[in-house]
Design a protein around this motif. Structure first.
Motif, PDB file in Angstrom:
ATOM      1  N   ARG A 291       0.848  -1.187   0.000  1.00  0.00           N
ATOM      2  CA  ARG A 291       0.000   0.000   0.000  1.00  0.00           C
ATOM      3  C   ARG A 291       0.887   1.242   0.000  1.00  0.00           C
ATOM      4  O   ARG A 291       1.833   1.348   0.782  1.00  0.00           O
ATOM      5  CB  ARG A 291      -0.919   0.030   1.222  1.00  0.00           C
ATOM      6  N   TYR A 292       0.555   2.181  -0.890  1.00  0.00           N
ATOM      7  CA  TYR A 292       1.312   3.423  -1.000  1.00  0.00           C
ATOM      8  C   TYR A 292       0.529   4.585  -0.395  1.00  0.00           C
ATOM      9  O   TYR A 292      -0.695   4.546  -0.288  1.00  0.00           O
ATOM     10  CB  TYR A 292       1.632   3.724  -2.468  1.00  0.00           C
ATOM     11  N   LEU A 293       1.265   5.645  -0.044  1.00  0.00           N
ATOM     12  CA  LEU A 293       0.670   6.807   0.599  1.00  0.00           C
ATOM     13  C   LEU A 293       0.404   7.953  -0.366  1.00  0.00           C
ATOM     14  O   LEU A 293      -0.501   8.752  -0.150  1.00  0.00           O
ATOM     15  CB  LEU A 293       1.592   7.321   1.718  1.00  0.00           C
ATOM     16  N   ASP A 294       1.206   8.078  -1.423  1.00  0.00           N
ATOM     17  CA  ASP A 294       1.100   9.244  -2.298  1.00  0.00           C
ATOM     18  C   ASP A 294      -0.077   9.112  -3.253  1.00  0.00           C
ATOM     19  O   ASP A 294      -0.601   8.032  -3.496  1.00  0.00           O
ATOM     20  CB  ASP A 294       2.400   9.447  -3.082  1.00  0.00           C
ATOM     21  N   ASP A 295      -0.497  10.240  -3.824  1.00  0.00           N
ATOM     22  CA  ASP A 295      -1.666  10.278  -4.699  1.00  0.00           C
ATOM     23  C   ASP A 295      -1.433   9.526  -6.005  1.00  0.00           C
ATOM     24  O   ASP A 295      -2.349   8.932  -6.568  1.00  0.00           O
ATOM     25  CB  ASP A 295      -2.045  11.730  -5.011  1.00  0.00           C
ATOM     26  N   ILE A 296      -0.199   9.539  -6.510  1.00  0.00           N
ATOM     27  CA  ILE A 296       0.085   8.900  -7.794  1.00  0.00           C
ATOM     28  C   ILE A 296      -0.101   7.395  -7.698  1.00  0.00           C
ATOM     29  O   ILE A 296      -0.694   6.756  -8.560  1.00  0.00           O
ATOM     30  CB  ILE A 296       1.517   9.235  -8.258  1.00  0.00           C
ATOM     31  N   ASN A 297       0.395   6.796  -6.599  1.00  0.00           N
ATOM     32  CA  ASN A 297       0.352   5.345  -6.463  1.00  0.00           C
ATOM     33  C   ASN A 297      -0.873   4.848  -5.714  1.00  0.00           C
ATOM     34  O   ASN A 297      -1.145   3.648  -5.702  1.00  0.00           O
ATOM     35  CB  ASN A 297       1.600   4.860  -5.716  1.00  0.00           C
ATOM     36  N   ALA A 298      -1.606   5.764  -5.062  1.00  0.00           N
ATOM     37  CA  ALA A 298      -2.688   5.341  -4.175  1.00  0.00           C
ATOM     38  C   ALA A 298      -3.769   4.560  -4.907  1.00  0.00           C
ATOM     39  O   ALA A 298      -4.372   3.652  -4.353  1.00  0.00           O
ATOM     40  CB  ALA A 298      -3.298   6.556  -3.485  1.00  0.00           C
ATOM     41  N   GLY A 299      -4.020   4.883  -6.160  1.00  0.00           N
ATOM     42  CA  GLY A 299      -5.070   4.196  -6.894  1.00  0.00           C
ATOM     43  C   GLY A 299      -4.635   2.892  -7.520  1.00  0.00           C
ATOM     44  O   GLY A 299      -5.446   2.181  -8.101  1.00  0.00           O
ATOM     45  N   SER A 300      -3.360   2.551  -7.405  1.00  0.00           N
ATOM     46  CA  SER A 300      -2.850   1.327  -8.006  1.00  0.00           C
ATOM     47  C   SER A 300      -2.772   0.218  -6.962  1.00  0.00           C
ATOM     48  O   SER A 300      -2.889   0.459  -5.765  1.00  0.00           O
ATOM     49  CB  SER A 300      -1.466   1.571  -8.606  1.00  0.00           C
ATOM     50  N   THR A 301      -2.587  -0.993  -7.428  1.00  0.00           N
ATOM     51  CA  THR A 301      -2.456  -2.142  -6.532  1.00  0.00           C
ATOM     52  C   THR A 301      -1.188  -2.901  -6.897  1.00  0.00           C
ATOM     53  O   THR A 301      -1.241  -3.923  -7.584  1.00  0.00           O
ATOM     54  CB  THR A 301      -3.681  -3.066  -6.644  1.00  0.00           C
ATOM     55  N   PRO A 302      -0.026  -2.403  -6.468  1.00  0.00           N
ATOM     56  CA  PRO A 302       1.231  -3.095  -6.782  1.00  0.00           C
ATOM     57  C   PRO A 302       1.229  -4.506  -6.200  1.00  0.00           C
ATOM     58  O   PRO A 302       0.970  -4.701  -5.014  1.00  0.00           O
ATOM     59  CB  PRO A 302       2.285  -2.212  -6.109  1.00  0.00           C
ATOM     60  N   GLN A 303       1.519  -5.480  -7.043  1.00  0.00           N
ATOM     61  CA  GLN A 303       1.542  -6.871  -6.617  1.00  0.00           C
ATOM     62  C   GLN A 303       2.815  -7.532  -7.128  1.00  0.00           C
ATOM     63  O   GLN A 303       3.312  -7.196  -8.200  1.00  0.00           O
ATOM     64  CB  GLN A 303       0.312  -7.612  -7.138  1.00  0.00           C
ATOM     65  N   PHE A 304       3.307  -8.477  -6.348  1.00  0.00           N
ATOM     66  CA  PHE A 304       4.574  -9.114  -6.641  1.00  0.00           C
ATOM     67  C   PHE A 304       4.408 -10.630  -6.516  1.00  0.00           C
ATOM     68  O   PHE A 304       3.859 -11.118  -5.532  1.00  0.00           O
ATOM     69  CB  PHE A 304       5.653  -8.624  -5.670  1.00  0.00           C
ATOM     70  N   PHE A 305       4.890 -11.342  -7.518  1.00  0.00           N
ATOM     71  CA  PHE A 305       4.796 -12.796  -7.534  1.00  0.00           C
ATOM     72  C   PHE A 305       6.192 -13.374  -7.750  1.00  0.00           C
ATOM     73  O   PHE A 305       6.971 -12.845  -8.548  1.00  0.00           O
ATOM     74  CB  PHE A 305       3.875 -13.279  -8.660  1.00  0.00           C
TER      75      PHE A 305
END
Length: 311
Positions: A291-305
């Protein structure tokens, strides 16, 4: 319930204070954001990302070349390791490594590719056109090995580097040096690594320094009961352009299943992360969400496999 003895706390404080004394001499060499290939400072490990990016002393997968080269000592068998990281927008990272274990030698080869996606080619925004874009990427080829000296593992990685932005590109070479130390305190391991010390060619007649990073940390392992094992991890990171952060994480393992959570303290955009890991025979599968705090990344869902295949 955890019972911390006074001797363990004393050793832990000594390790952290020693590392804190070294870091200020290394940091603030450049302005923030003034270095190139920032992807090199990101650990290519879904496990470590789930632990808040903590893990300098506890590398347990094939991503050691991006974390601490001494971590190759923790790989018990020949291993193929693959990882896919889905960042915000259309940015992605791919990582592939192969590790060969010999009686007195461990050797690893890794390739990392960070796709920064397509960006609009515009002067002031008024001439924006979706079809008029340019592409950028970072790439690295890495060779890692280590030696064991008593309670110490010492590793090194040589990297061939390339960064391409639109029609311009630059090449370079870098070296990582790392070590882990199994301390006299039962269950306590310390680790440190100097990452991305090297040289890059000029880009459009301008020369940019590498994203050099000093990473140090400790991990304390202790069984909760007969079935559950736990690990507490704490790192300190200092980059050449003055960023100082403190990742921390906890891992609980029951049989073949691991649950992880972490928080990246003092980071500009990161907050908490979580993930799971599963060992099934020779296969290891890891997943992480951040989970990110900034506005640019807040709407994304970074996932790592990540997938590890023992051979």
């Amino acid at each position: 319930m955890f019972i911390f003895r006074t001797t363990m706390i004393q050793h832990l404080l000594i390790l952290l204070l020693a590392a804190a004394g070294v870091m200020p001499a290394y940091a603030f060499l450049y302005e923030k954001g003034g270095t190139c290939l920032p992807s090199l400072s990101l650990p290519a490990s879904a496990r470590m990302r789930a632990l808040g990016d903590a893990g300098a002393a506890d590398v347990r997968d094939g991503a050691y070349a991006s974390v601490n080269p001494a971590g190759i000592a923790a790989i018990d068998d020949d291993l193929i390791f693959l990882e896919h990281m889905n960042y915000f927008m259309d940015m992605k990272s791919e990582y592939l490594s192969a590790t060969l274990k010999y009686e007195r030698l461990s050797v690893g080869v890794a390739v990392q590719y960070f796709d920064m996606g397509a960006a609009p080619l515009t002067r002031d925004g008024g001439d924006y056109d979706e079809a008029n874009t340019f592409h950028a990427y970072d790439a690295a080829v890495m060779l890692t090995s280590k030696v064991t000296l008593g309670a110490f593992n010492v590793g090194a990685t040589i990297k061939g580097l390339r960064e391409s932005i639109w029609t311009q590109s630059m090449n370079g070479i870098a070296c990582d040096l790392g070590a882990t130390w199994r301390t006299p305190v039962q269950g306590l391991i310390a680790g440190a690594a100097l990452m991305n010390a090297g040289y890059m060619s000029a880009l459009a007649e301008n020369r940019y320094p590498l994203s050099t990073l000093f990473r140090t940390g400790v991990v304390y392992s202790r069984p909760v009961n007969e079935s559950v094992k736990s690990k507490l991890l704490l790192d300190m990171n200092m980059s050449a352009d003055g960023y100082f952060t403190m990742p921390a994480g906890v891992e609980l393992t029951y049989s073949a299943l691991s649950f992880r959570a972490g928080y990246h303290f003092l980071h500009d955009t990161r907050s908490f992360s979580a993930g799971v890991g599963l060992v099934f025979g020779n296969l290891t599968i890891d997943y992480c969400y951040i989970r990110y705090l900034d506005d640019i990344n807040a709407g994304s869902t970074p996932q790592f496999f990540a997938l590890g295949i023992g051979i």
